[in-house]
Design an enzyme around this catalytic site. Structure first.
Site, PDB file in Angstrom:
ATOM      1  N   GLY A  11       0.818  -1.214   0.000  1.00 60.11           N
ATOM      2  CA  GLY A  11       0.000   0.000   0.000  1.00 60.11           C
ATOM      3  C   GLY A  11       0.844   1.254   0.000  1.00 60.11           C
ATOM      4  N   ASP A  12       0.184   2.377  -0.256  1.00 56.19           N
ATOM      5  CA  ASP A  12       0.814   3.700  -0.208  1.00 56.19           C
ATOM      6  C   ASP A  12       1.990   3.830  -1.169  1.00 56.19           C
ATOM      7  OD1 ASP A  12      -1.036   4.173   1.808  1.00 56.19           O
ATOM      8  OD2 ASP A  12       0.319   3.350   3.309  1.00 56.19           O
ATOM      9  N   GLU A  13       1.858   3.223  -2.312  1.00 57.34           N
ATOM     10  CA  GLU A  13       2.928   3.255  -3.319  1.00 57.34           C
ATOM     11  C   GLU A  13       2.904   4.561  -4.110  1.00 57.34           C
ATOM     12  OE1 GLU A  13       0.580   0.901  -3.187  1.00 57.34           O
ATOM     13  OE2 GLU A  13       1.509  -1.059  -2.860  1.00 57.34           O
ATOM     14  N   LYS A  15      -0.359   5.460  -5.653  1.00 58.06           N
ATOM     15  CA  LYS A  15      -1.389   5.165  -6.655  1.00 58.06           C
ATOM     16  C   LYS A  15      -2.190   6.422  -7.001  1.00 58.06           C
ATOM     17  CE  LYS A  15      -3.012   1.990  -3.800  1.00 58.06           C
ATOM     18  NZ  LYS A  15      -1.912   1.890  -2.810  1.00 58.06           N
ATOM     19  N   GLY A  39      -6.215   5.415   1.392  1.00 60.11           N
ATOM     20  CA  GLY A  39      -5.924   6.853   1.514  1.00 60.11           C
ATOM     21  C   GLY A  39      -5.002   7.209   0.374  1.00 60.11           C
ATOM     22  N   HIS A  40      -5.535   7.823  -0.660  1.00 62.18           N
ATOM     23  CA  HIS A  40      -4.767   8.129  -1.875  1.00 62.18           C
ATOM     24  C   HIS A  40      -4.598   9.631  -1.992  1.00 62.18           C
ATOM     25  CE1 HIS A  40      -6.346   4.129  -3.806  1.00 62.18           C
ATOM     26  NE2 HIS A  40      -5.676   3.938  -2.693  1.00 62.18           N
ATOM     27  N   THR A 297      -1.966   8.055   5.369  1.00 61.31           N
ATOM     28  CA  THR A 297      -2.919   9.034   4.836  1.00 61.31           C
ATOM     29  C   THR A 297      -4.268   8.898   5.551  1.00 61.31           C
ATOM     30  OG1 THR A 297      -1.820   8.712   2.716  1.00 61.31           O
ATOM     31  CG2 THR A 297      -3.900   9.889   2.639  1.00 61.31           C
ATOM     32  N   THR A 299      -4.696   7.037   8.760  1.00 60.51           N
ATOM     33  CA  THR A 299      -4.633   6.991  10.225  1.00 60.51           C
ATOM     34  C   THR A 299      -3.528   7.862  10.813  1.00 60.51           C
ATOM     35  OG1 THR A 299      -3.169   5.082  10.093  1.00 60.51           O
ATOM     36  CG2 THR A 299      -5.525   4.618  10.318  1.00 60.51           C
ATOM     37  N   PRO A 302       2.971   6.263  11.819  1.00 58.88           N
ATOM     38  CA  PRO A 302       4.252   6.190  11.104  1.00 58.88           C
ATOM     39  C   PRO A 302       4.322   4.871  10.355  1.00 58.88           C
ATOM     40  CG  PRO A 302       4.584   6.268  13.499  1.00 58.88           C
ATOM     41  CD  PRO A 302       3.107   6.287  13.274  1.00 58.88           C
ATOM     42  N   GLY A 411       8.083   8.577 -10.749  1.00 62.03           N
ATOM     43  CA  GLY A 411       7.689   9.682  -9.871  1.00 62.03           C
ATOM     44  C   GLY A 411       8.930  10.315  -9.252  1.00 62.03           C
TER      45      GLY A 411
END
Ligand code: GDP
Ligand code: IMO
Ligand code: MG
EC number: 6.3.4.4
Length: 422
Positions: A11-13, A15, A39-40, A297, A299, A302, A411
Site C-alpha cells: 500500500g501507499d505506493e 497510486k 488513503g490516496h 494518509t 490513520t 508512522p 515519480g
C-alpha cells in the site's frame, strides 16, 4: 481503452498521484473494491487531497467518478469528501455514480473492528479501525446492508435495528459501550438524503462506456500484498486487490483491460502488523520516513520502512498481470549511500519463494540483497530519463530487467507535475 492501476507492495505506493495523472483524459474513473481504509493523495499546488472513497481521478473536469459494487462505503466519510471538494469548487452533481450494490459500513462495524483490535492486545493486526473486516464479514454472511436498502427507509430502519441489536450484544461481550440505535438512525436519515441522488445501477453505464470505447480508469486500493487471499493471512485487508476483482467489483471483463499499471515504490512501506522481510531500522530508515512523509494518509500512523522487495513484487506483478511499471518516490532515495534490493528469500539455507511462505516463514526467512551505490544530485525537477544520475538509471534498469516489465512512469516528487514519462 481500459487501464488498471494497482499497488504492487503493502500500500501507499503513490497510486493516487498516478491515477490523477492518467485521469487527465479519462471518461470514467472507477473504484471497485475496498473502502475508506484506502488513503490516496493528490497534490495540486498548495492543496493536498486525501481520497478515501472517491476515485482520485475525479478532479479531472471530464471524468465521471464511479463507486462500483465492490466498494464498501462509510456514508459519513464519503459525504465529508464530497463536501470538502465542493468547498474548492469541485461539484459532483452529475459527476458521481454510486452502485446500489455497495455495502454500507455501519457504526457497529467500526465499533467491532475497534473491539476486536483492542481484545487482541499484543497480537493486534493494526487495522485502520474503519470497520472494514466486520463489513466484509457481514456481506458474505448475508447480514450486510447495501446502499439499495436506503431506497426504502422503513425497511432500512427495521434491518438496521435488527443488526444493531445483535451487534450490541457482541459489543457487550467485549465490555464495549453499545451504539445508540436511535442516534445513529437520525444521522443516517440525514446522510441518506444527500447520498441518494448519486445512487444508480452502474453496470449499464460501464458496459456502454466500454462498448463505445470510452476511456475507463480503474483505481485499485491498498497493495496486492494485503489481498485477502494472497497475503500472509490474517495480515490482510478484507478485499481482493488483483485484476479479477474488477470483474466481481465493477462487472467489467478483465480480458478488455489494455494497460495494467503496477505502482512500485522505490523502497517500501507498511502500516499495521505482520511480517515484512526487508524491513530495516535506524538512521537511513528514519531519514526515508521523514523525507518520504511516510505517515498514514488514513490513520496518520508512522509507516514501517523496508528495502524494495523484488521477490514479493515479482509475485504481485505476475498475479495482477502487470504490463507497465510506474516507479514512484525515487527522489526519496537521493543521498542514500547504499541502496539495497531484496532479490530472493532463503530459509534454513534453501531458497523459498514468496508464495510458498506463510506468515511464520516470512517472519523467519533471510532476505538476499543486492546493493547499489546511491547518488547525491537532486532529481525532483528532471523530466528526462537520460538526465537522471547514472546510478539512479542503473537502479531503475535493474528493476525493469528483473521484473521483465517496462517502466512507463517515474515519480520524482509529490506534486502533480513531478514525474518522468517514458
Ligand atoms: P497511495 O495510497 O498509493 O495513493 O499512496 P499515499 O497517497 O497513501 O502515499 C504516497 C505519498 O507519497 C503521498 O503523500 C504522495 O503525495 C507522495 N508521492 C507520490 N508519488 C511520489 C513521488 O514520486 N515522490 C515523492 N516524494 N512523493 C510522492
Ligand atoms: P492505500 O489504498 C496501507 C492495512 C492496514 C492493516 C491491514 C488491515 O492507501 O494503499 P483494514 O483496516 O483494511 O482491515 O486493515 O491493511 N491497509 C493499508 N495499509 N495503505 C492502505 O491503503 C491500506 N488499506 C489497508 O494498515 O495492516
Ligand atoms: Mg495510501
Amino acid at each position: 481503452m481500459i487501464q488498471f492501476v494497482f499497488g504492487s507492495q503493502w500500500g501507499d505506493e503513490g497510486k493516487g498521484k498516478l491515477v490523477d495523472y492518467l485521469a487527465a483524459d479519462a471518461d470514467y474513473v472507477v473504484r471497485f473494491h475496498g473502502g475508506n481504509n484506502a488513503g490516496h493523495t493528490v497534490i495540486v499546488g498548495e492543496k493536498r487531497y486525501p481520497f478515501h472513497l472517491l476515485p482520485s481521478g475525479i478532479l479531472n473536469p471530464k471524468a465521471i467518478g464511479v463507486i462500483a459494487n465492490g466498494v464498501i462505503v462509510d456514508l459519513e466519510v464519503l459525504l465529508e469528501e464530497i463536501n470538502n471538494l465542493a468547498k474548492d469548487g469541485y461539484l459532483l452533481k452529475n459527476k458521481l455514480l454510486i452502485s446500489p450494490r455497495c455495502h454500507l459500513i455501519m457504526p457497529y462495524h467500526k465499533a467491532l473492528d475497534e473491539a476486536y483490535e483492542n481484545a487482541r492486545g499484543k497480537n493486534k493486526l493494526g487495522t485502520t479501525r474503519r470497520g472494514i473486516g466486520p463489513t466484509f464479514a457481514d456481506k458474505v454472511s448475508y447480514n450486510g446492508l447495501r446502499m439499495y436498502e436506503l431506497l426504502d427507509w422503513k425497511g432500512f430502519v427495521e434491518k438496521f435495528t435488527f443488526q444493531a441489536k445483535i451487534k450490541n450484544k457482541i459489543l457487550k461481550l467485549f465490555g464495549v459501550k453499545p451504539i445508540s440505535v436511535k442516534k445513529e438512525l437520525v444521522k443516517l436519515a440525514e446522510h441518506r438524503k444527500t447520498i441518494l441522488p448519486y445512487v444508480r445501477e452502474v453496470y449499464p453505464v460501464l458496459q456502454k462506456a466500454q462498448n463505445d470505447n470510452k476511456k475507463i480508469l480503474l483505481e485499485g486500493a491498498h497493495g496486492v500484498m494485503l489481498d485477502i487471499d494472497w497475503s500472509p493471512y490474517p495480515y490482510s485487508t478484507g478485499s481482493n486487490i488483483i485484476r479479477g476483482a474488477i470483474n466481481t467489483g465493477a462487472g467489467l471483463p478483465v480480458s478488455r483491460i489494455n494497460r495494467s499499471w503496477a505502482v512500485v515504490k522505490a523502497y517500501l512501506s507498511r502500516v499495521g502488523g505482520g511480517p515484512l522481510p526487508s524491513e530495516f531500522f535506524g538512521k537511513t530508515a528514519d531519514q526515508i520516513r521523514e523525507r518520504g512523509k511516510e505517515f498514514g494518509t488514513t490513520t496518520g500512523r508512522p509507516r514501517r520502512i523496508g528495502w524494495l522487495d523484488l521477490e514479493a513484487v515479482k509475485f504481485t506483478t505476475s498475479l495482477a498481470e502487470a504490463n507497465r511499471l510506474a516507479i514512484t518516490k525515487i527522489d526519496i532515495l537521493t543521498s542514500v549511500k547504499e541502496i539495497k534490493v531484496c532479490i530472493s528469500y532463503k530459509l534454513n539455507g534453501k531458497k523459498i519463494s514468496y508464495v510458498e511462505s506463510g506468515y511464520r516463514e516470512l517472519a523467519k526467512l533471510t532476505p538476499i540483497y543486492k546493493s547499489f551505490p546511491g547518488w547525491t544530485e537532486p532529481i525532483d525537477k528532471i523530466k528526462k530519463f537520460s538526465r537522471l544520475p547514472k546510478n539512479c538509471r542503473y537502479y531503475l534498469k535493474f528493476i525493469e530487467d528483473f521484473l521483465q516489465i517496462p517502466i512507463f512512469y517515474i515519480g520524482t516528487g509529490p506534486e502533480r507535475s513531478q514525474f518522468i514519462k517514458i
